[in-house]
Design a protein around this motif. Structure first.
Motif, PDB file in Angstrom:
ATOM      1  N   SER A  11       8.488  -3.312   7.811  1.00  0.00           N
ATOM      2  CA  SER A  11       7.643  -2.247   8.359  1.00  0.00           C
ATOM      3  C   SER A  11       7.305  -2.459   9.828  1.00  0.00           C
ATOM      4  O   SER A  11       6.835  -1.551  10.501  1.00  0.00           O
ATOM      5  CB  SER A  11       6.348  -2.111   7.539  1.00  0.00           C
ATOM      6  N   CYS A  43       7.685   5.866  12.956  1.00  0.00           N
ATOM      7  CA  CYS A  43       6.272   6.143  13.254  1.00  0.00           C
ATOM      8  C   CYS A  43       6.133   6.969  14.527  1.00  0.00           C
ATOM      9  O   CYS A  43       5.262   7.843  14.617  1.00  0.00           O
ATOM     10  CB  CYS A  43       5.492   4.843  13.387  1.00  0.00           C
ATOM     11  N   ALA A  64      -2.660   7.812   7.716  1.00  0.00           N
ATOM     12  CA  ALA A  64      -1.952   6.782   6.947  1.00  0.00           C
ATOM     13  C   ALA A  64      -2.808   6.311   5.781  1.00  0.00           C
ATOM     14  O   ALA A  64      -2.306   6.128   4.663  1.00  0.00           O
ATOM     15  CB  ALA A  64      -1.585   5.610   7.853  1.00  0.00           C
ATOM     16  N   GLU A  65      -4.086   6.152   6.032  1.00  0.00           N
ATOM     17  CA  GLU A  65      -5.019   5.731   4.987  1.00  0.00           C
ATOM     18  C   GLU A  65      -5.080   6.767   3.861  1.00  0.00           C
ATOM     19  O   GLU A  65      -5.068   6.421   2.679  1.00  0.00           O
ATOM     20  CB  GLU A  65      -6.399   5.556   5.622  1.00  0.00           C
ATOM     21  N   TYR A  95      -2.746   9.040   3.145  1.00  0.00           N
ATOM     22  CA  TYR A  95      -1.452   9.095   2.452  1.00  0.00           C
ATOM     23  C   TYR A  95      -1.418   8.115   1.288  1.00  0.00           C
ATOM     24  O   TYR A  95      -0.926   8.422   0.218  1.00  0.00           O
ATOM     25  CB  TYR A  95      -0.305   8.741   3.411  1.00  0.00           C
ATOM     26  N   VAL A  96      -1.929   6.911   1.539  1.00  0.00           N
ATOM     27  CA  VAL A  96      -1.882   5.853   0.526  1.00  0.00           C
ATOM     28  C   VAL A  96      -2.945   6.069  -0.553  1.00  0.00           C
ATOM     29  O   VAL A  96      -2.682   5.862  -1.738  1.00  0.00           O
ATOM     30  CB  VAL A  96      -2.060   4.467   1.186  1.00  0.00           C
ATOM     31  N   LYS A 112       0.382  11.008  -1.390  1.00  0.00           N
ATOM     32  CA  LYS A 112       1.334   9.953  -1.748  1.00  0.00           C
ATOM     33  C   LYS A 112       2.601  10.547  -2.346  1.00  0.00           C
ATOM     34  O   LYS A 112       3.718  10.106  -2.057  1.00  0.00           O
ATOM     35  CB  LYS A 112       0.673   8.985  -2.735  1.00  0.00           C
ATOM     36  N   THR A 145       5.410   5.406   0.607  1.00  0.00           N
ATOM     37  CA  THR A 145       4.064   5.666   1.126  1.00  0.00           C
ATOM     38  C   THR A 145       3.391   4.397   1.633  1.00  0.00           C
ATOM     39  O   THR A 145       2.847   4.373   2.741  1.00  0.00           O
ATOM     40  CB  THR A 145       3.180   6.323   0.046  1.00  0.00           C
ATOM     41  N   GLU A 146       3.429   3.359   0.808  1.00  0.00           N
ATOM     42  CA  GLU A 146       2.824   2.074   1.214  1.00  0.00           C
ATOM     43  C   GLU A 146       3.533   1.518   2.454  1.00  0.00           C
ATOM     44  O   GLU A 146       2.891   1.029   3.382  1.00  0.00           O
ATOM     45  CB  GLU A 146       2.919   1.060   0.074  1.00  0.00           C
ATOM     46  N   GLY A 177       2.467   3.532   5.430  1.00  0.00           N
ATOM     47  CA  GLY A 177       1.101   3.168   5.799  1.00  0.00           C
ATOM     48  C   GLY A 177       1.056   1.875   6.581  1.00  0.00           C
ATOM     49  O   GLY A 177       0.388   1.783   7.615  1.00  0.00           O
ATOM     50  N   ASN A 178       1.787   0.860   6.117  1.00  0.00           N
ATOM     51  CA  ASN A 178       1.850  -0.425   6.827  1.00  0.00           C
ATOM     52  C   ASN A 178       2.474  -0.261   8.206  1.00  0.00           C
ATOM     53  O   ASN A 178       1.995  -0.815   9.198  1.00  0.00           O
ATOM     54  CB  ASN A 178       2.649  -1.447   6.018  1.00  0.00           C
ATOM     55  N   ASN A 194       0.114   1.417  10.655  1.00  0.00           N
ATOM     56  CA  ASN A 194      -0.912   0.457  11.082  1.00  0.00           C
ATOM     57  C   ASN A 194      -0.382  -0.453  12.185  1.00  0.00           C
ATOM     58  O   ASN A 194      -1.055  -0.681  13.192  1.00  0.00           O
ATOM     59  CB  ASN A 194      -1.393  -0.376   9.889  1.00  0.00           C
TER      60      ASN A 194
END
Length: 199
Positions: free
Chosen positions: A125, A134, A157-158, A160-161, A167, A178-179, A182-183, A186
């Motif tokens: 990621s 991103c 992003a928060e 989405y997860v 998600k 999704t995870e 999100g990572n 970030n």
């Protein structure tokens, strides 16, 4: 019921302001419904051979449908997180988009989805592909919300997860997307300069 009665009888309750706000919300809903009714009526007439809808009319109806679906599906959560002003501004921007601008946003979305899927296959990621995805995601967001900020991107992003409805959109691309996204967001927001990948 008692709480509502107490609120209405409180000395600092501003009845006029409350009703003004409520009226404004109702009028906005009515305007959206009137536009939808008009476009559906035109579509039905066009299907039956009565009139030919212009492409611009179809596009305006399409944009309003997008706004209404987003409000219905995600409006409460997004408004709670970012406030009415941010969402109302974004809706106005979408209403004002030309067909060319919307097509450009779709190109960003398609490139983003292809890139994030390829990045997921690498499992990194923080890698070049994930960070490029991103940046494409950022460019896609900017079409609809030009006041983009890293905080806004991180908040999305928060959501989405955390929210199963968001998600599901990214899990359609690939399981675990999704995870991973999100990572990656970030890392992107904390480390990457906004213009690293350009447009």
């Amino acid at each position: 019921m008692k709480e509502i009665k107490d609120l209405l009888s409180a000395s600092d309750f501003d009845r006029a302001n409350t009703f003004d706000t409520h009226l404004s919300i109702l009028q906005n809903k009515r305007e959206r419904l009137d536009m939808l009714i008009l476009n559906v009526t035109k579509s039905i007439t066009a299907i039956k051979g009565g009139i030919a809808m212009k492409n611009q009319e179809k596009f305006e109806g399409f944009k309003q449908t997008l706004i209404d679906e987003n409000e219905q599906n995600y409006g409460e959560e997004v408004r709670a997180k970012y406030g009415d002003t941010v969402i109302d501004e974004s809706n106005e921007i979408l209403k004002g988009l030309t067909q060319e601008q919307y097509d450009e946003s779709e190109r960003f979305r398609t490139r983003f989805e292809e890139t994030i899927t390829a990045a997921l296959a690498t499992g990194d990621s923080a890698g070049e592909l994930a960070q490029k995805a991103c940046d494409l995601h950022r460019q896609w967001l900017i079409v609809f919300y030009p006041k983009y900020s890293k905080e806004y991107h991180l908040g999305l992003a928060e959501m989405y997860v955390a929210d199963e409805r968001f998600k599901a959109n990214y899990e359609k691309l690939a399981v675990g997307c999704t995870e991973f996204l999100g990572n990656a967001i970030n890392i992107y927001c904390k480390n990457a300069p906004l213009n690293k990948y350009g447009k």
